[in-house]
Design an enzyme around this catalytic site. Structure first.
Site, mmCIF file in Angstrom:
data_model
loop_
_atom_site.group_PDB
_atom_site.id
_atom_site.type_symbol
_atom_site.label_atom_id
_atom_site.label_comp_id
_atom_site.label_asym_id
_atom_site.label_seq_id
_atom_site.Cartn_x
_atom_site.Cartn_y
_atom_site.Cartn_z
ATOM 1 C CB SER A 1 -0.864 0.009 1.257
ATOM 2 O OG SER A 1 -0.030 0.110 2.397
ATOM 3 C CE LYS A 2 -2.667 6.563 -2.036
ATOM 4 N NZ LYS A 2 -3.173 7.417 -3.107
ATOM 5 N NE ARG A 3 -0.429 6.145 6.676
ATOM 6 C CZ ARG A 3 -1.167 6.991 7.377
ATOM 7 N NH1 ARG A 3 -2.438 7.127 7.096
ATOM 8 N NH2 ARG A 3 -0.639 7.712 8.323
ATOM 9 C CG ASN B 1 6.588 -0.513 0.075
ATOM 10 O OD1 ASN B 1 7.728 -0.075 -0.056
ATOM 11 N ND2 ASN B 1 6.347 -1.735 0.458
ATOM 12 C CG ASP C 1 -2.470 7.198 1.951
ATOM 13 O OD1 ASP C 1 -3.152 7.131 2.990
ATOM 14 O OD2 ASP C 1 -2.897 6.892 0.831
#
Length: 507
Positions: free
Chosen positions: A275-277, A279, A484
């Site tokens: 997830s962009k949170r 990575n 994020d």
RNA sequence: GGCCCCAUCGUCUAGUGGUUAGGACAACAGGUUUUCAUCCUGUCAACAGGAGUUCGAUUCUCCUUGGGGUCACCA
């Protein structure tokens, strides 16, 4: 044997995702290795979130990977259109068909009613799920209410517990057992090489057609895969649990389902779904950071897959030539940047001069493109071409490079700063998007609440996000990064300060 | 929580009843390079636990544990 046809079906709701590229790669390699066709279909049935801009970015990113589709929205094909928003009539007709055959029904429950139901179920410790109350509605009554303009959705009738029905295991593989088992449905998974079975009682009546007249993923995906003659569906394992619904749909239509293969999901380093949170997940980011195509493709091809001969360095053509779906693994791989970096080094160092020049050019274009709204801000403080890196390198730092002096210059003691960062993070979390102006308001509010000088708080957040006092305008950068990433940096900064706080103060 | 999926070095993986459990990345130690990077060599490092099947289990079965996914008018 019939021609193999696979597809990648991205939803244009954001930046091109690394996970999409990963799934696409396998679908492409599988189809091409069997002399088949690879298609691209846009799943833009979410009216609120889909954008044409995102679609264009995704197509560009997949092409950058070297993937070429035989049919798609941009290249056409005999089974188009390839954009679901242009196929709504088709879904409506198919829904009518299901309504007529008694496999689906209209549901007039409001969102409030459904929320209430869910709350009640949760409170009672029951599994949440639609209870099928509208299923009992007489057709005449439902028709009447619908024609009077009452809003409704269409739901699929799933077989009830214990109800006997013809079981469908998907394409019969190796004489798999297809005997009837009342109350159980399932499918054959080509990667697990096993039947995955579900009890009917755990599967509720899925919405097929939304109140806005657009289909849900479940309907559109089944109808399109059938219409587009898809033979093998390779998708993420997040879909396993809704596959019984899809199988049921194929069955309701009287169609033969494609073969399903569920690929393991890419993971963050903490093993959660990537997830962009946690990575970077945008392919545009990878390009802008300077990962070259061969390294990206090669590395991605090693996720959940290996060659029989053990070779780890190979290109797309070689992947296709020797592709064997049986070598796909079932365990979910963690995306390891250290190895990707190593691959990138290898390919960069060993490519010929011309290719290296092309790579530099390509990466620079990607960077400028990625920077977008930040570019004018860079220009304002540019003395030399190379200042670009100076102002934007923080975007590509995977781990924050905090130094104590930068924080100390803020003029707040660590404990207070930590508290402030957490408060800002919490405030920001409430906003799904954070326009620059909103950021400013939020920070001002927090400063007031904590009796901080606003400037100190600005600097604190600035250093938390960009690591340095001299950096791009704060609010624009916060907007650019999105909630994020900003939230992540704020928490990292707080952790850094906590760790640096003088020990043994009290406790 | 219900249901479902998964389980070999820190990470990516090979392995399909008998192997000194192999490779790659990382780490560490050397070497080449005037320096750095590249490149080369070496070292450290794994079968989650417990039953069962078997002459023999990393491999087959079951249980436990752990991790993950999913339970939307998002895909």
């Amino acid at each position: 044997m019939d021609e193999v046809r696979t597809r990648i079906a991205p939803s244009p709701t954001g930046a091109p995702h690394i996970g999409t590229a990963y799934i696409a790669l396998h679908n492409y390699a599988f189809a091409k290795s069997r002399g088949g066709k690879f298609l691209l279909r846009i799943e833009d049935t979410d009216r609120a979130r889909s954008t044409l801009e995102s679609e264009a970015q995704i197509l560009r990113a997949l092409r950058w990977m070297g993937l070429q589709w035989d049919e798609g929205p941009d290249v056409g094909g005999p089974h188009g259109p390839y954009r679901q928003s242009e196929r709504t009539e088709l879904y409506r007709a198919r829904t009518q068909q299901l309504l007529k055959s008694g496999h689906a029904y209209r549901c007039f429950c409001t969102r409030e009613q459904l929320d209430e139901l869910r709350a009640l179920q949760t409170a009672r410790g029951e599994p949440p799920g639609y209870d099928g109350r509208c299923r009992k509605l007489a057709t005449a009554e439902a028709d009447g209410r619908a024609s009077r303009g009452e809003e409704f959705v269409v739901r699929l009738k799933m077989p009830r517990a214990g109800e006997a029905y013809k079981e469908v295991w998907g394409e019969d593989v190796d004489n798999e057992d297809t005997t009837l088992t009342p109350g159980i449905s399932g499918f054959f998974d080509g990667i697990r090489k096993e039947k995955v079975a579900f009890e009917n009682r755990g599967v509720d009546d899925q919405v097929l057609l939304k109140a806005d007249g657009f289909p849900t993923y479940h309907l559109a995906n089944v109808v399109d895969d059938h219409e587009m003659r898809i033979t093998h569906v390779m998708r993420g394992e997040e879909w396993i649990s809704s596959t019984p619904k899809h199988i049921r749909l194929y069955q309701a239509f009287g169609w033969t389902p494609p073969r399903f293969m569920h690929l393991p999901l890419l993971r963050n380093s903490d093993k959660s779904k990537i997830s962009k949170r946690k990575n970077p997940t945008s392919l545009s980011w990878f390009q802008a950071r300077g990962y070259c195509r061969p390294a990206t493709v090669n590395f991605l091809a090693l996720m959940g897959y290996s060659r029989a001969d053990g070779r780890e360095l190979f290109d797309l053509g070689e992947l296709v030539a020797g592709y064997d779906a049986a070598r796909l693994s079932t365990t979910a791989p963690i995306f390891d940047f250290a190895k990707l970096d190593r691959f990138n080094t290898h390919y960069l160092v060993h490519m010929d001069r011309v290719a290296f020049g092309a790579y530099q050019e390509d990466a620079l274009h990607a960077l400028l493109d990625y920077l977008g709204p930040l570019l004018p801000l860079v220009q304002e403080r540019s003395r030399m071409r190379t200042d670009l890196d100076r102002w934007t390198s923080f975007l590509f730092e995977r781990e924050p490079r905090y130094v104590e002096p930068a924080f100390r210059a803020v003029g707040l003691d660590a404990e207070l700063a930590d508290k402030a960062l957490k408060l800002v993070a919490k405030e920001l979390e409430r906003a799904p998007v954070i326009p620059a102006q909103t950021c400013r308001e939020i920070l001002d509010r927090v400063a007031e609440k904590l009796l901080f000088p606003a400037n100190s708080l600005y600097m604190l957040v600035r250093v938390a996000v960009m690591f340095e006092q001299e950096s791009l305008p704060l609010f624009e950068v916060l907007e650019f990064l999105g909630p994020d990433l900003v939230g992540r940096r704020l928490k990292e900064a707080a952790a850094f300060l906590r760790q640096r706080a003088p020990a043994g103060k009290k406790e």
